[in-house]
Design a protein around this motif. Structure first.
Motif, PDB file in Angstrom:
ATOM      1  N   ILE A  88      26.687  60.724  59.157  1.00  0.00           N
ATOM      2  CA  ILE A  88      27.878  60.182  59.821  1.00  0.00           C
ATOM      3  C   ILE A  88      28.579  61.274  60.624  1.00  0.00           C
ATOM      4  CG2 ILE A  88      30.201  59.239  59.406  1.00  0.00           C
ATOM      5  CD1 ILE A  88      28.948  57.626  57.079  1.00  0.00           C
ATOM      6  N   LYS A  89      28.625  62.483  60.091  1.00  0.00           N
ATOM      7  CA  LYS A  89      29.248  63.602  60.803  1.00  0.00           C
ATOM      8  C   LYS A  89      28.474  63.902  62.096  1.00  0.00           C
ATOM      9  CE  LYS A  89      31.025  68.224  59.938  1.00  0.00           C
ATOM     10  NZ  LYS A  89      31.142  69.313  58.970  1.00  0.00           N
ATOM     11  N   GLN A  90      27.131  63.921  62.006  1.00  0.00           N
ATOM     12  CA  GLN A  90      26.311  64.128  63.208  1.00  0.00           C
ATOM     13  C   GLN A  90      26.562  63.011  64.227  1.00  0.00           C
ATOM     14  OE1 GLN A  90      22.305  64.098  61.725  1.00  0.00           O
ATOM     15  NE2 GLN A  90      22.338  66.248  61.097  1.00  0.00           N
ATOM     16  N   TYR A  91      26.557  61.794  63.725  1.00  0.00           N
ATOM     17  CA  TYR A  91      26.767  60.623  64.580  1.00  0.00           C
ATOM     18  C   TYR A  91      28.110  60.718  65.309  1.00  0.00           C
ATOM     19  CZ  TYR A  91      28.003  55.792  65.703  1.00  0.00           C
ATOM     20  OH  TYR A  91      28.421  54.659  66.345  1.00  0.00           O
ATOM     21  N   ASN A  92      29.171  61.063  64.585  1.00  0.00           N
ATOM     22  CA  ASN A  92      30.510  61.132  65.175  1.00  0.00           C
ATOM     23  C   ASN A  92      30.615  62.199  66.251  1.00  0.00           C
ATOM     24  OD1 ASN A  92      31.448  59.002  63.673  1.00  0.00           O
ATOM     25  ND2 ASN A  92      32.432  60.264  62.130  1.00  0.00           N
ATOM     26  N   ARG A  93      29.809  63.242  66.146  1.00  0.00           N
ATOM     27  CA  ARG A  93      29.819  64.281  67.192  1.00  0.00           C
ATOM     28  C   ARG A  93      29.143  63.808  68.475  1.00  0.00           C
ATOM     29  NH1 ARG A  93      27.196  68.826  64.143  1.00  0.00           N
ATOM     30  NH2 ARG A  93      28.164  68.379  62.190  1.00  0.00           N
ATOM     31  N   LEU A  94      28.237  62.838  68.360  1.00  0.00           N
ATOM     32  CA  LEU A  94      27.442  62.421  69.512  1.00  0.00           C
ATOM     33  C   LEU A  94      27.890  61.110  70.159  1.00  0.00           C
ATOM     34  CD1 LEU A  94      23.905  63.192  68.031  1.00  0.00           C
ATOM     35  CD2 LEU A  94      25.166  64.548  69.707  1.00  0.00           C
ATOM     36  N   CYS A  95      28.465  60.214  69.376  1.00  0.00           N
ATOM     37  CA  CYS A  95      28.773  58.878  69.888  1.00  0.00           C
ATOM     38  C   CYS A  95      30.096  58.863  70.662  1.00  0.00           C
ATOM     39  CB  CYS A  95      28.830  57.879  68.739  1.00  0.00           C
ATOM     40  SG  CYS A  95      30.310  57.996  67.737  1.00  0.00           S
ATOM     41  N   PRO A  96      30.328  57.790  71.421  1.00  0.00           N
ATOM     42  CA  PRO A  96      31.636  57.635  72.070  1.00  0.00           C
ATOM     43  C   PRO A  96      32.737  57.553  70.999  1.00  0.00           C
ATOM     44  CG  PRO A  96      30.034  56.098  72.977  1.00  0.00           C
ATOM     45  CD  PRO A  96      29.389  56.731  71.798  1.00  0.00           C
ATOM     46  N   PRO A  97      33.912  58.098  71.280  1.00  0.00           N
ATOM     47  CA  PRO A  97      34.990  58.133  70.286  1.00  0.00           C
ATOM     48  C   PRO A  97      35.347  56.770  69.695  1.00  0.00           C
ATOM     49  CG  PRO A  97      35.566  59.491  72.165  1.00  0.00           C
ATOM     50  CD  PRO A  97      34.289  58.789  72.511  1.00  0.00           C
ATOM     51  N   SER A  98      35.272  55.723  70.472  1.00  0.00           N
ATOM     52  CA  SER A  98      35.652  54.404  69.967  1.00  0.00           C
ATOM     53  C   SER A  98      34.655  53.845  68.954  1.00  0.00           C
ATOM     54  CB  SER A  98      35.799  53.422  71.126  1.00  0.00           C
ATOM     55  OG  SER A  98      34.558  53.290  71.800  1.00  0.00           O
ATOM     56  N   LEU A  99      33.478  54.444  68.836  1.00  0.00           N
ATOM     57  CA  LEU A  99      32.449  53.947  67.925  1.00  0.00           C
ATOM     58  C   LEU A  99      32.288  54.809  66.675  1.00  0.00           C
ATOM     59  CD1 LEU A  99      29.714  52.958  70.527  1.00  0.00           C
ATOM     60  CD2 LEU A  99      31.359  51.472  69.395  1.00  0.00           C
ATOM     61  N   GLN A 100      33.147  55.795  66.509  1.00  0.00           N
ATOM     62  CA  GLN A 100      33.018  56.676  65.358  1.00  0.00           C
ATOM     63  C   GLN A 100      33.165  55.928  64.032  1.00  0.00           C
ATOM     64  OE1 GLN A 100      35.470  60.125  65.864  1.00  0.00           O
ATOM     65  NE2 GLN A 100      34.096  60.966  67.394  1.00  0.00           N
ATOM     66  N   ARG A 101      32.520  56.464  62.995  1.00  0.00           N
ATOM     67  CA  ARG A 101      32.517  55.834  61.676  1.00  0.00           C
ATOM     68  C   ARG A 101      33.245  56.710  60.674  1.00  0.00           C
ATOM     69  NH1 ARG A 101      26.731  52.976  60.729  1.00  0.00           N
ATOM     70  NH2 ARG A 101      26.508  52.052  62.769  1.00  0.00           N
ATOM     71  N   ASN A 102      33.730  56.071  59.615  1.00  0.00           N
ATOM     72  CA  ASN A 102      34.397  56.786  58.526  1.00  0.00           C
ATOM     73  C   ASN A 102      33.393  57.246  57.494  1.00  0.00           C
ATOM     74  OD1 ASN A 102      36.994  56.361  59.584  1.00  0.00           O
ATOM     75  ND2 ASN A 102      37.078  54.340  58.651  1.00  0.00           N
ATOM     76  N   LYS A 103      33.746  58.331  56.814  1.00  0.00           N
ATOM     77  CA  LYS A 103      32.923  58.819  55.713  1.00  0.00           C
ATOM     78  C   LYS A 103      32.914  57.792  54.597  1.00  0.00           C
ATOM     79  CE  LYS A 103      33.513  62.984  54.239  1.00  0.00           C
ATOM     80  NZ  LYS A 103      34.081  64.256  53.792  1.00  0.00           N
ATOM     81  N   ILE A 104      31.893  57.900  53.759  1.00  0.00           N
ATOM     82  CA  ILE A 104      31.789  57.034  52.586  1.00  0.00           C
ATOM     83  C   ILE A 104      32.351  57.783  51.389  1.00  0.00           C
ATOM     84  CG2 ILE A 104      30.203  55.857  51.028  1.00  0.00           C
ATOM     85  CD1 ILE A 104      28.265  55.695  53.396  1.00  0.00           C
ATOM     86  N   TYR A 105      33.187  57.121  50.622  1.00  0.00           N
ATOM     87  CA  TYR A 105      33.733  57.708  49.405  1.00  0.00           C
ATOM     88  C   TYR A 105      33.155  56.990  48.218  1.00  0.00           C
ATOM     89  CZ  TYR A 105      36.921  60.044  52.527  1.00  0.00           C
ATOM     90  OH  TYR A 105      37.444  60.823  53.537  1.00  0.00           O
ATOM     91  N   ASP A 106      32.723  57.786  47.245  1.00  0.00           N
ATOM     92  CA  ASP A 106      32.100  57.212  46.067  1.00  0.00           C
ATOM     93  C   ASP A 106      33.098  56.933  44.973  1.00  0.00           C
ATOM     94  OD1 ASP A 106      29.865  56.256  44.816  1.00  0.00           O
ATOM     95  OD2 ASP A 106      29.384  58.173  43.888  1.00  0.00           O
TER      96      ASP A 106
END
Length: 122
Positions: free
Chosen positions: A104-122
């Motif tokens: 998710i961290k890698q994805y958030n660095r590459l995707c458009p800002p409006s499509l960013q995802r939140n981390k998963i909490y266990d």
């Protein structure tokens, strides 16, 4: 507490937030302000201006060769990882959550800002 005093404190669940800009647009639409716009009812031509001009050829080449941008590949991987999490528990789940959050961290660095995802909490 009587029945009338209880009603006084109940919240009406039908109350919703109304965006002021959306209200203006809806009102204008009802009044017909959008009825005579050029191109009304015709498809949008997004292919011409959708991407940054410097990246246009890159995206065209990728599309012609059936290659996805890395952030879309990561999004697909994250979706699969999330499905796998549903059946795991304990140490395996914690490790999978940690691995998924790295993706998710890698994805958030590459995707458009409006499509960013939140981390998963266990």
């Amino acid at each position: 507490m009587n029945k009338d005093s209880k009603k006084e404190y109940e919240v009406d669940e039908r109350i919703q937030y109304n965006d002021p800009i959306s209200e203006v647009v809806k009102r204008a639409e009802k009044e017909g302000h959008f009825d005579h716009l050029p191109g009304k009812g015709k498809p949008l031509k997004l292919a011409n201006n959708y991407f940054n001009p410097e990246e246009k050829q890159l995206y065209k080449t990728m599309k012609d060769n059936h290659v996805l941008p890395r952030w879309i590949e990561l999004a697909n991987e994250i979706d699969v990882l999330k499905e796998e999490l549903a059946v795991l528990d304990g140490k395996q789940r914690k490790e999978k959550v940690k691995f998924t959050n790295k993706k998710i961290k890698q994805y958030n660095r590459l995707c458009p800002p409006s499509l960013q995802r939140n981390k998963i909490y266990d």
